[in-house]
Design a protein around this motif. Sequence first.
Motif, mmCIF file in Angstrom:
data_model
loop_
_atom_site.group_PDB
_atom_site.id
_atom_site.type_symbol
_atom_site.label_atom_id
_atom_site.label_comp_id
_atom_site.label_asym_id
_atom_site.label_seq_id
_atom_site.Cartn_x
_atom_site.Cartn_y
_atom_site.Cartn_z
ATOM 1 N N GLY A 348 63.423 -36.845 -7.694
ATOM 2 C CA GLY A 348 63.793 -36.846 -8.796
ATOM 3 C C GLY A 348 64.954 -36.765 -10.371
ATOM 4 O O GLY A 348 65.412 -35.893 -10.566
ATOM 5 N N TRP A 349 64.007 -38.309 -9.825
ATOM 6 C CA TRP A 349 65.198 -39.023 -10.940
ATOM 7 C C TRP A 349 66.666 -39.105 -10.963
ATOM 8 O O TRP A 349 66.945 -39.095 -12.026
ATOM 9 N N GLY A 350 66.724 -39.272 -9.702
ATOM 10 C CA GLY A 350 69.079 -39.717 -9.331
ATOM 11 C C GLY A 350 68.967 -37.692 -9.088
ATOM 12 O O GLY A 350 70.471 -37.847 -9.038
ATOM 13 N N ASN A 351 68.406 -36.492 -9.889
ATOM 14 C CA ASN A 351 69.058 -36.073 -9.879
ATOM 15 C C ASN A 351 68.589 -34.791 -9.041
ATOM 16 O O ASN A 351 69.214 -33.507 -8.587
ATOM 17 N N ASN A 352 67.607 -35.355 -7.683
ATOM 18 C CA ASN A 352 67.422 -33.842 -6.953
ATOM 19 C C ASN A 352 66.668 -33.165 -7.051
ATOM 20 O O ASN A 352 66.559 -31.686 -7.009
ATOM 21 N N GLU A 353 65.538 -32.975 -8.488
ATOM 22 C CA GLU A 353 64.955 -32.005 -9.184
ATOM 23 C C GLU A 353 64.202 -32.025 -8.740
ATOM 24 O O GLU A 353 63.421 -32.447 -7.289
ATOM 25 N N ALA A 354 63.660 -30.276 -8.168
ATOM 26 C CA ALA A 354 62.784 -30.010 -6.761
ATOM 27 C C ALA A 354 61.131 -30.119 -7.372
ATOM 28 O O ALA A 354 60.716 -29.500 -6.666
#
Length: 549
Positions: A348-354
């Motif tokens: 997630g681009w380093g943001n743990n996006e879902a």
Amino acid sequence: MKNIFKTSLAVLSLVFFSACSNDDYDIGDITTPSNLSVTAEVVGQTEEMPNGDGSGAVSFTASADNAMTYKFIYGDGFEEVSASGETTHSFNENGVNDYTVTVVASGTGGASSNMTTTVTVFSDFSDPETKELLTGGSSKTWYVAASQPAHLGVGPSSGEGFTAPIYYAAAPFEKAGADVSSCFYTDEMTFSLNENDNIVYNYNNNGLTFVNVAYTGDFGGDGSEDQCLDFGNTGDFSASLSPSTSGLPEDATTGTVINIAGGGTMSYYVGSSSYEVLNITPTTMDVRVIPGNDPALAWYLKFTTSQGGEEEEEFESQFNTEIWSDEFDGDALNTDNWNYETGNGSNGWGNNEAQYYTDAEDNVKVENGNLVITAKREAESGFDFTSARITTKDKFEFTFGRVEVRAKLPAGGGTWPAIWMLGAAFPEESWPGVGEMDIMEFVGNDPDRISSALHFPGNSGGNAIVGDTEVSDVTSEFHIYEVEWTAEKITFLMDGVPHLEFDNNDSTPFQEDFFIILNVAMGGTLGGNIADDFQESSMEVDYVKVFQE
């Protein structure tokens, strides 16, 4: 020069003069507090300095069985109420002085017990710079800065860096409805110097004071909400300056507290008469006050010397020549301007996006003169959500100028739309070294504000430079989000009103080319929990424009 002292605590012996109780009440159950005890610790007391380090500060701790609140009457014209029984007070008469302090413990049904003690304390504090700015050298009148975002706000009182309202911040003129404007935005607060060079404070509330809901019952209110009430405590008060004991970082406060005797208030009343000065200039002042009923909170107020809190002058951009734009007038995304970024960016681009970003029309399309980026609940490549992210990398990159984006934002818990810029050297050079400018970020789980931020080495992730503003209709109406970027300053605005300014310089990465990014993320470190009933929502972009000189 300001004399502010490091504090250490030592117990001061107490001389108790009296203890009594009062339970002559007819209404409700009466429980008189018992076993009242009080201790006092003079800050900085040592063998060499038996009366303290010169700050004048004394920490008090009161306890009693069946006590609900404790009222401290300090014997110097000041008093306050503490629910916990713990407080620190600064005695500000210079030299070594004795003060008779009375503590009243109150229980149910109005019953109370009290105890009196004497403290001996040394004070040698002065802050001539704040004194000069506050009074103008003779007399100066201050008003609530009604036109400024966050002129009234609240946040936590503890923790380094909590120097701005993060629970609530009033929008410009938000309190102008009902009768509040007549008792808040017209308050006049005048600080003057008398013939002895002492500060005198005059409070003119024009008849009514804006009172916090927790204290309306004290002035005839019904306790249902903040109200304009007959406060009573107006006219002249003695005032003094003392060193702050809040522990805020040096760059977040002047280190000086304004104390108003006799229970006076600086406009909005929250049960305290001590205001820490966070920032002061000849025409503006930001203060912080801990309410009497909840030491975990801090209220924030902004003041100005402009009567009525007039609107600030309209922001004037240095950049008025349009050099690039996309107004999305076609029927498909212009790939001469934009790239699709697909996938999940390895975590997630380093943001743990879902979400999984696609180039499918279901997620990104142009229709009715708008770019529409839609986040959807649908399975794709092992992820439960799809969305889109587009960039101008290698197609349009620039240094310095003004970016203007007119957009309407998606709604729903877990949505995280962003309009932002990244250094053109990425990914060959790593983040945050390349720099990041977040023109607008919005979190569906926090629908009452938008934020802007700068990320660069030393100030990235949770340490980013952040500014925000209160909002109400960004998911239903279009608004204009901007950044004005020069070699010396970066300013972020919403609808022409600045909410974050940053002094740029040669040491930052914001001296090189950047490119533009538009996306709608789901969940992740900022987006948070995704609502169980979320299905889909869109960010609509009317145009993106870039201006230079």
